[in-house]
Design a protein around this motif. Structure first.
Motif, PDB file in Angstrom:
ATOM      1  N   ILE A  21     -11.223   6.911 -24.444  1.00 27.69           N
ATOM      2  CA  ILE A  21     -12.211   7.439 -23.712  1.00 27.69           C
ATOM      3  C   ILE A  21     -11.969   7.761 -22.408  1.00 27.69           C
ATOM      4  O   ILE A  21     -12.375   8.640 -21.787  1.00 27.69           O
ATOM      5  N   GLY A  22     -10.975   6.768 -21.591  1.00 26.77           N
ATOM      6  CA  GLY A  22     -10.584   7.240 -20.292  1.00 26.77           C
ATOM      7  C   GLY A  22      -9.777   8.391 -20.309  1.00 26.77           C
ATOM      8  O   GLY A  22      -9.967   9.136 -19.433  1.00 26.77           O
ATOM      9  N   ILE A  23      -8.947   8.733 -21.356  1.00 25.76           N
ATOM     10  CA  ILE A  23      -8.331  10.186 -21.380  1.00 25.76           C
ATOM     11  C   ILE A  23      -9.454  11.098 -21.164  1.00 25.76           C
ATOM     12  O   ILE A  23      -9.140  12.084 -20.361  1.00 25.76           O
ATOM     13  N   LEU A  24     -10.218  11.158 -21.899  1.00 24.29           N
ATOM     14  CA  LEU A  24     -11.350  12.115 -22.027  1.00 24.29           C
ATOM     15  C   LEU A  24     -12.239  12.244 -20.688  1.00 24.29           C
ATOM     16  O   LEU A  24     -12.458  13.129 -20.363  1.00 24.29           O
ATOM     17  N   PHE A  25     -12.343  11.123 -20.122  1.00 28.95           N
ATOM     18  CA  PHE A  25     -12.967  11.104 -18.795  1.00 28.95           C
ATOM     19  C   PHE A  25     -12.190  11.575 -17.664  1.00 28.95           C
ATOM     20  O   PHE A  25     -12.761  12.464 -17.107  1.00 28.95           O
ATOM     21  N   GLY A  26     -10.981  11.175 -17.674  1.00 30.95           N
ATOM     22  CA  GLY A  26     -10.298  11.750 -16.790  1.00 30.95           C
ATOM     23  C   GLY A  26      -9.809  13.083 -16.844  1.00 30.95           C
ATOM     24  O   GLY A  26      -9.874  13.855 -15.655  1.00 30.95           O
ATOM     25  N   PHE A  27      -9.992  13.670 -17.854  1.00 28.09           N
ATOM     26  CA  PHE A  27      -9.696  15.320 -17.921  1.00 28.09           C
ATOM     27  C   PHE A  27     -10.783  16.033 -18.077  1.00 28.09           C
ATOM     28  O   PHE A  27     -10.517  17.190 -17.293  1.00 28.09           O
ATOM     29  N   PHE A  28     -11.937  15.708 -18.724  1.00 32.01           N
ATOM     30  CA  PHE A  28     -12.984  16.491 -18.659  1.00 32.01           C
ATOM     31  C   PHE A  28     -14.015  16.344 -17.492  1.00 32.01           C
ATOM     32  O   PHE A  28     -14.976  17.080 -17.334  1.00 32.01           O
ATOM     33  N   GLY A  29     -13.562  15.192 -16.685  1.00 30.42           N
ATOM     34  CA  GLY A  29     -14.952  14.985 -15.630  1.00 30.42           C
ATOM     35  C   GLY A  29     -16.008  14.349 -16.249  1.00 30.42           C
ATOM     36  O   GLY A  29     -17.039  13.882 -15.612  1.00 30.42           O
ATOM     37  N   MET A  30     -15.895  14.161 -17.529  1.00 28.97           N
ATOM     38  CA  MET A  30     -17.158  13.750 -18.293  1.00 28.97           C
ATOM     39  C   MET A  30     -16.462  13.162 -19.659  1.00 28.97           C
ATOM     40  O   MET A  30     -15.680  13.966 -20.342  1.00 28.97           O
ATOM     41  N   GLY A  31     -16.527  12.016 -20.012  1.00 27.74           N
ATOM     42  CA  GLY A  31     -15.859  11.466 -20.951  1.00 27.74           C
ATOM     43  C   GLY A  31     -16.581  11.130 -22.523  1.00 27.74           C
ATOM     44  O   GLY A  31     -17.418  11.609 -22.567  1.00 27.74           O
ATOM     45  N   GLY A  32     -16.069  10.372 -23.027  1.00 23.38           N
ATOM     46  CA  GLY A  32     -16.606  10.094 -24.388  1.00 23.38           C
ATOM     47  C   GLY A  32     -17.353   8.742 -24.292  1.00 23.38           C
ATOM     48  O   GLY A  32     -17.594   8.088 -25.370  1.00 23.38           O
ATOM     49  N   SER A  33     -17.998   8.471 -23.198  1.00 23.92           N
ATOM     50  CA  SER A  33     -18.737   7.357 -22.918  1.00 23.92           C
ATOM     51  C   SER A  33     -20.002   7.335 -23.920  1.00 23.92           C
ATOM     52  O   SER A  33     -20.418   6.522 -24.265  1.00 23.92           O
ATOM     53  N   PHE A  34     -20.258   8.730 -24.175  1.00 26.42           N
ATOM     54  CA  PHE A  34     -21.579   8.898 -25.178  1.00 26.42           C
ATOM     55  C   PHE A  34     -21.312   8.276 -26.412  1.00 26.42           C
ATOM     56  O   PHE A  34     -21.984   8.324 -27.388  1.00 26.42           O
ATOM     57  N   LEU A  35     -19.915   8.267 -26.895  1.00 28.75           N
ATOM     58  CA  LEU A  35     -19.708   7.624 -28.065  1.00 28.75           C
ATOM     59  C   LEU A  35     -19.646   6.141 -28.292  1.00 28.75           C
ATOM     60  O   LEU A  35     -19.640   5.637 -29.059  1.00 28.75           O
ATOM     61  N   VAL A  36     -19.744   5.593 -27.053  1.00 31.45           N
ATOM     62  CA  VAL A  36     -19.590   3.962 -27.137  1.00 31.45           C
ATOM     63  C   VAL A  36     -20.594   3.513 -27.743  1.00 31.45           C
ATOM     64  O   VAL A  36     -20.761   2.573 -28.550  1.00 31.45           O
ATOM     65  N   GLY A  44     -22.699  -3.212 -35.690  1.00 28.30           N
ATOM     66  CA  GLY A  44     -23.718  -3.908 -36.027  1.00 28.30           C
ATOM     67  C   GLY A  44     -24.333  -4.814 -34.586  1.00 28.30           C
ATOM     68  O   GLY A  44     -25.208  -5.700 -34.656  1.00 28.30           O
ATOM     69  N   TYR A  45     -24.209  -4.151 -33.458  1.00 29.58           N
ATOM     70  CA  TYR A  45     -24.777  -4.725 -32.075  1.00 29.58           C
ATOM     71  C   TYR A  45     -26.113  -4.416 -32.077  1.00 29.58           C
ATOM     72  O   TYR A  45     -26.562  -3.391 -32.327  1.00 29.58           O
ATOM     73  N   PRO A  46     -27.180  -5.304 -31.569  1.00 22.20           N
ATOM     74  CA  PRO A  46     -28.375  -4.989 -31.148  1.00 22.20           C
ATOM     75  C   PRO A  46     -28.520  -3.582 -30.331  1.00 22.20           C
ATOM     76  O   PRO A  46     -27.667  -3.556 -29.339  1.00 22.20           O
ATOM     77  N   SER A  47     -29.430  -2.819 -30.351  1.00 23.79           N
ATOM     78  CA  SER A  47     -29.802  -1.824 -29.521  1.00 23.79           C
ATOM     79  C   SER A  47     -29.476  -1.970 -28.086  1.00 23.79           C
ATOM     80  O   SER A  47     -28.792  -1.377 -27.438  1.00 23.79           O
ATOM     81  N   ARG A  48     -30.193  -3.106 -27.485  1.00 24.52           N
ATOM     82  CA  ARG A  48     -30.219  -3.476 -26.235  1.00 24.52           C
ATOM     83  C   ARG A  48     -28.797  -3.742 -25.661  1.00 24.52           C
ATOM     84  O   ARG A  48     -28.483  -3.022 -24.469  1.00 24.52           O
ATOM     85  N   VAL A  49     -28.044  -4.483 -26.418  1.00 27.53           N
ATOM     86  CA  VAL A  49     -26.536  -4.750 -26.213  1.00 27.53           C
ATOM     87  C   VAL A  49     -25.814  -3.532 -25.974  1.00 27.53           C
ATOM     88  O   VAL A  49     -24.855  -3.364 -25.224  1.00 27.53           O
ATOM     89  N   ALA A  50     -26.075  -2.709 -27.164  1.00 30.86           N
ATOM     90  CA  ALA A  50     -25.180  -1.319 -27.290  1.00 30.86           C
ATOM     91  C   ALA A  50     -25.582  -0.215 -26.026  1.00 30.86           C
ATOM     92  O   ALA A  50     -24.423   0.087 -25.612  1.00 30.86           O
ATOM     93  N   VAL A  51     -26.590  -0.409 -25.719  1.00 32.60           N
ATOM     94  CA  VAL A  51     -27.099   0.540 -24.788  1.00 32.60           C
ATOM     95  C   VAL A  51     -26.634  -0.045 -23.242  1.00 32.60           C
ATOM     96  O   VAL A  51     -26.026   0.595 -22.338  1.00 32.60           O
ATOM     97  N   GLY A  52     -26.855  -1.294 -23.017  1.00 31.21           N
ATOM     98  CA  GLY A  52     -26.454  -1.888 -21.895  1.00 31.21           C
ATOM     99  C   GLY A  52     -24.995  -2.003 -21.744  1.00 31.21           C
ATOM    100  O   GLY A  52     -24.571  -1.646 -20.467  1.00 31.21           O
ATOM    101  N   SER A  53     -24.322  -2.288 -22.531  1.00 30.20           N
ATOM    102  CA  SER A  53     -22.950  -2.410 -22.431  1.00 30.20           C
ATOM    103  C   SER A  53     -22.395  -1.013 -22.345  1.00 30.20           C
ATOM    104  O   SER A  53     -21.122  -0.883 -21.537  1.00 30.20           O
ATOM    105  N   GLY A  54     -22.789  -0.049 -22.846  1.00 27.15           N
ATOM    106  CA  GLY A  54     -22.556   1.552 -22.778  1.00 27.15           C
ATOM    107  C   GLY A  54     -22.586   1.681 -21.118  1.00 27.15           C
ATOM    108  O   GLY A  54     -21.726   2.454 -20.560  1.00 27.15           O
ATOM    109  N   LEU A  55     -23.591   1.465 -20.749  1.00 32.06           N
ATOM    110  CA  LEU A  55     -23.921   1.834 -19.248  1.00 32.06           C
ATOM    111  C   LEU A  55     -23.111   0.925 -18.557  1.00 32.06           C
ATOM    112  O   LEU A  55     -22.615   1.746 -17.305  1.00 32.06           O
ATOM    113  N   ALA A  56     -22.603  -0.236 -18.741  1.00 32.66           N
ATOM    114  CA  ALA A  56     -21.841  -1.000 -17.810  1.00 32.66           C
ATOM    115  C   ALA A  56     -20.563  -0.371 -17.856  1.00 32.66           C
ATOM    116  O   ALA A  56     -19.719  -0.306 -16.734  1.00 32.66           O
TER     117      ALA A  56
END
Length: 344
Positions: A21-36, A44-56
């Motif tokens: 994801i870091g490679i994608l982020f550095g290259f495109f200016g927008m990364g694969g963070s939307f895949l996290v 199997g992580y709870p929705s709250r943990v998946a969304v919150g950890s993705g934002l962090a």
């Protein structure tokens, strides 16, 4: 063996995923963070943990990328502050929607379905633009301060700029746009950020270009500047509700720190048009992965969860590999070009 409360195998997986994801982020200016977030949902992580950890994770990765674009003069701070104001309100609304849906037991399914249509739609658009050879919204990293010629401004942006609803804001790139349009775009992307656990860059950067008409290099830099705040605010709000798991975030950041350097270095030697089609296919891969997971949940087929995770990781690996391969190829061709005789 466990480190940070997770198994060594899972730790390795997170570090490797963060690298891609870091490679994608550095290259495109927008990364694969939307895949996290969908990847964590599949695991199997709870929705709250998946969304919150993705934002962090988005917050930590965007800080490094923003500093680079600041040095290149590709950040419009006035536009960035306005985007932050609108995005903050959007994130709070998006978070409340997730918490409400979680109480109803519908959060995971609705977020997943939204991902399917959103990623799928954007993936089809990007792939189509790449295959037809259009200009799209590729980043010209050498034109940070260039104004847009009228012919370079998308028709939709021209239409939006024609609505002179005061107050009007003068932005870098020689354009003037209504304050209300800027805040509207910011709120919409902030809503998606809080609801889906993404930085919003893969939506906001094209929106700044296609809707507001900001030159692409400035759109990328300003978008990353805004993501620092939206990611930080979003992860803080979720952390207050116990939605950020550092055992997930830290390994992801460790991998992305190296990946972002590789991706950033690649921007100076690789033509982004060469792999634009792969980026579109990656979005489609993410869309299909979440769809497969939902079908598995509906019909009780556990193996579909594994298939979905493989599709997500495979999509990121495919595009990251394309970036690295194109970089190596370009580096090998440079000595040959330099050795070729030239005439004055």
């Amino acid at each position: 063996m466990e480190i940070l409360g997770i198994s060594l195998a899972l730790l390795t997986l997170f570090v490797g995923f963060g690298l891609l994801i870091g490679i994608l982020f550095g290259f495109f200016g927008m990364g694969g963070s939307f895949l996290v977030t969908p990847a964590l949902l599949v695991m199997g992580y709870p929705s709250r943990v998946a969304v919150g950890s993705g934002l962090a994770f988005v917050f930590g990765t965007s800080v490094i990328a923003t500093l680079k674009h600041r040095d290149l003069g590709q950040v419009d701070y006035k536009l960035g502050v306005l985007m932050i104001a609108g995005t903050t309100a959007g994130i709070e609304v998006g978070k409340e929607i997730v918490l409400h849906l979680e109480e109803l037991g519908l959060a995971g399914s609705i977020i997943s379905v939204t991902y399917v249509f959103l990623l799928g739609g954007i993936g089809v658009f990007v792939t189509y633009e790449a295959l037809k050879g259009g200009d799209g919204a590729g980043v010209d990293h050498d034109a940070a301060d260039a104004d847009l010629d009228d012919a370079d401004i998308p028709d939709l942006a021209k239409k939006i700029q024609s609505y002179r609803v005061p107050p009007m804001m003068s932005l870098r790139g020689g354009i003037s746009v209504s304050l209300w349009m800027i805040l509207g775009v910011a709120f919409a992307t902030g809503l998606l950020s809080g609801f889906l656990g993404v930085g919003g860059g893969f939506i906001r950067m094209p929106a700044l270009f296609y809707l507001i008409g900001v030159p692409v290099p400035i759109a990328v830099g300003t978008d990353l500047f805004e993501i620092v705040f939206s990611g930080g605010i979003g992860s803080f709000l979720y952390a207050m509700d116990g939605g950020v798991d550092l055992s997930i975030v830290l390994p992801l950041l460790a991998g992305s720190a190296l990946g972002a350097r590789v991706g950033s270095a690649a921007t100076s030697i690789v033509d982004e048009d060469e792999i634009k089609v792969y980026f579109g296919l990656m979005l489609l891969g993410g869309s299909i992965a979440v769809a497969v997971r939902e079908v598995g949940n509906v019909y009780g087929i556990p193996i579909f969860d594994t298939v979905s995770l493989v599709l997500i990781l495979g999509s990121a690996l495919m595009v990251s590999g394309a970036v690295v391969y194109s970089s190596v190829t370009a580096l090998r061709e440079e000595p040959t070009s330099a050795a070729s005789p030239t005439e004055d």
